[in-house]
Write an enzyme that holds these catalytic residues in place. Structure first.
Site, PDB file in Angstrom:
ATOM      1  N   LYS A  75       0.855  -1.189   0.000  1.00  0.00           N
ATOM      2  CA  LYS A  75       0.000   0.000   0.000  1.00  0.00           C
ATOM      3  C   LYS A  75       0.892   1.239   0.000  1.00  0.00           C
ATOM      4  O   LYS A  75       1.905   1.282   0.709  1.00  0.00           O
ATOM      5  CB  LYS A  75      -0.908  -0.029   1.236  1.00  0.00           C
ATOM      6  N   SER A 150      -9.979   1.778   2.380  1.00  0.00           N
ATOM      7  CA  SER A 150      -9.059   2.551   1.577  1.00  0.00           C
ATOM      8  C   SER A 150      -7.994   1.719   0.863  1.00  0.00           C
ATOM      9  O   SER A 150      -7.385   2.205  -0.089  1.00  0.00           O
ATOM     10  CB  SER A 150      -8.354   3.592   2.447  1.00  0.00           C
ATOM     11  N   SER A 174     -10.215  -0.681   6.556  1.00  0.00           N
ATOM     12  CA  SER A 174      -9.592  -0.511   5.238  1.00  0.00           C
ATOM     13  C   SER A 174      -8.874  -1.714   4.674  1.00  0.00           C
ATOM     14  O   SER A 174      -8.477  -1.692   3.509  1.00  0.00           O
ATOM     15  CB  SER A 174      -8.610   0.658   5.269  1.00  0.00           C
TER      16      SER A 174
HETATM   17  N1  GLN Z   1     -13.336   3.973   5.625  1.00  0.00           N
HETATM   18  C1  GLN Z   1     -12.862   4.411   6.913  1.00  0.00           C
HETATM   19  C2  GLN Z   1     -12.477   5.860   6.844  1.00  0.00           C
HETATM   20  O1  GLN Z   1     -12.700   6.448   5.858  1.00  0.00           O
HETATM   21  C3  GLN Z   1     -11.720   3.554   7.362  1.00  0.00           C
HETATM   22  C4  GLN Z   1     -10.476   3.849   6.634  1.00  0.00           C
HETATM   23  C5  GLN Z   1      -9.325   3.041   7.088  1.00  0.00           C
HETATM   24  O2  GLN Z   1      -9.482   2.001   7.724  1.00  0.00           O
HETATM   25  N2  GLN Z   1      -8.144   3.544   6.790  1.00  0.00           N
HETATM   26  O3  GLN Z   1     -11.956   6.424   7.762  1.00  0.00           O
END
Ligand code: GLN
Length: 479
Positions: A75, A150, A174
């Site tokens: 990532k 994400s 995410s």
């Molecule tokens: N979708 C969640 C957010 O927007 C979690 C994102 C994540 O786990 N980095 O914060």
């Protein structure tokens, strides 16, 4: 055996060359990543050189390690020495980290071959990878749909066969949510079990790095390589990691499994997703587990607490992007104007929204009402889980309320997007491990993920449950 374990076994024995493995994966990337956009950067030359070094070690009679010759996607919020690391944000344009993240070092030391930096929602804020400055990633299972987020690039890279393994980060879901939407396995380990050193911070009390793989066993293999104490991360647990790979096949006979009422019936859970969780529970029962429903009442406030705590921490963490220390600078007549112009040009709309939410939640006069209250809710969630784990060894729920959704479906409605994380957020707040395992399909034949949760450091139990689910999954589990 297949996937990463097979590749590593073949490369270690000399039956297959790491160079050939990497060429095959680079070809797949060249053929399809134009469409999928899983990668911000493909490291073709570096990967070939790494693979050649692995082959040279095998030829010399050395063992390159448990991930010998296995292609892996990273990532793009994981620091890679001298290699651009963008967080899919314009604000880091041109920045090259002066060091590798601990996990990057560990996979390299185990013989893995990094093939690219995977796309993400900017600074890991989002659930669809639509918030990337480099354009969205497409879901390999249906390119008209999002891959989740994400870590959408990491999930898509594995689902598309660009790499059998990838690393993501999970602050509120995410890793698990994109794994569910792309039909692969995704694991969020116990907070502190995998070093965050070199993971660019979003919300430091919640962030965890974890694996994506096409099977539970491959995810176990990667977790066993990356987990364990690290002096470079003060929140890293000093306890040695208990390897999960050796216990995978111990089964679930006698384990007590709870289906979390509040999550299986959460707002927006599609009927096919609920049915998959109940079918997964039945499969565990058939394998000898004792299954029952359990109430974890305060998880219904998890989403609200998370969307105060995570933005509050983010507003502090992202203050360092000032046009001086990293990446982009947009000049101005004075320092404050330069700072403001840089941040205005460098951050996208969701990141700005989070910084404003977080700054507001922390401001004098509102701190107690918002941030303080959210922290109290976090304590209640920890207590409710502790009560549940007094009776149960593992808990089950949906990973995502829905299957992969079309591009644009939630992009203009932040609240609808935030609801994607209703089932995954509670375990981040508690610091517990959780993972998503593919279990059949839902609407439009798209993959559904079932979430397995366990108490802190109970990854061995969680993986045993996951392994049984994978074997019982309709259509044979992971993509
Ligand atoms: N979708 C969640 C957010 O927007 C979690 C994102 C994540 O786990 N980095 O914060």
């Amino acid at each position: 055996m297949s996937g990463a374990r097979q590749i590593a076994a073949d490369v270690r024995s000399g039956a297959v060359r790491a160079r050939d493995v990497v060429e095959e994966h680079l070809e797949r990337i060249a053929a399809r990543d134009g469409e999928i956009n899983a990668f911000n950067l493909v490291l073709a030359d570096e990967a070939r050189a790494t693979a050649d070094a692995v082959d040279a070690r095998v030829a010399a009679g050395d063992d390159p390690g448990p991930l010998a010759g296995v292609p892996i996607a990273l990532k793009d919020n994981l620091c890679t020495h001298g290699i651009p690391t963008t967080c899919s944000s314009r604000i880091l344009e041109g920045w090259r980290p002066p060091y590798d993240a601990t996990v990057v070092q560990r996979v390299a030391a185990a013989g893995a071959v990094a093939v690219g930096k995977a796309n993400l929602d900017e600074f890991a804020m989002g659930s669809s990878t639509e918030n990337s400055a480099f354009g969205p990633t497409r879901n390999p299972r249906d390119p008209s749909r999002v891959p989740g987020g994400s870590s959408g690039g990491s999930a898509a890279a594995v689902a598309a066969g660009f790499a059998p393994l990838s690393l993501g980060s999970d602050t509120g879901g995410s890793i698990r949510q994109p794994a569910a939407l792309c039909g692969v396995v995704g694991v969020k380990p116990t907070y502190g079990s995998v070093s965050r050193s070199g993971l660019i911070a979003f919300a430091s009390s919640l962030d965890q790095i974890g694996p994506f793989a096409t099977s539970v066993a491959d995810a176990a293999l990667l977790l066993d390589v990356i987990a364990g104490p690290d002096p470079l991360d003060s929140t890293s647990s000093p306890e040695a990691h208990v390897p999960v790979l050796p216990v995978l096949d111990q089964g679930v006979a006698g384990l007590r499994i709870g289906i979390v009422d509040e999550l299986v019936d959460a707002e927006g859970v599609e009927p096919e997703v609920r049915a998959a969780v109940l079918a997964a529970a039945a499969a565990l029962e058939a394998a000898g587990a004792v299954v029952d429903r359990v109430s974890v009442p305060s998880v219904v406030y998890g989403l609200s607490a998370y969307y105060l705590i995570a933005p509050a921490e983010a507003s502090s963490n992202l203050a360092r992007y000032d046009g001086v220390r990293y990446g982009l600078r947009v000049d101005g007549p004075d320092l404050a104007t330069m700072n403001a112009r840089t941040r205005d040009a460098g951050f996208g709309p969701e990141v700005k929204r989070r910084i404003m939410l977080g700054t507001y939640a922390l401001s004098a006069g509102y701190y107690d009402a918002y941030y303080g209250k959210a922290q109290k809710v976090r304590t209640l969630i920890v207590r409710d889980f502790a009560r549940a784990y007094g009776t149960f060894d593992a808990l089950l729920s949906p990973t995502s309320p829905t299957v992969a959704f079309p591009f644009g479906a939630k992009a203009d409605n932040p609240l609808a997007m935030y609801l994607s994380d209703v089932c995954t957020i509670p375990t981040n707040l508690a610091g517990h491990p959780a993972m998503s395992v593919p279990f059949g399909t839902g609407a439009d034949g798209l993959p559904v993920g079932v979430q397995v949760m366990a108490d802190a450091v109970q990854e061995p139990v969680m993986f045993r449950v996951a392994q049984v689910l994978e074997a019982a999954a309709p259509g044979g589990g992971a993509a």
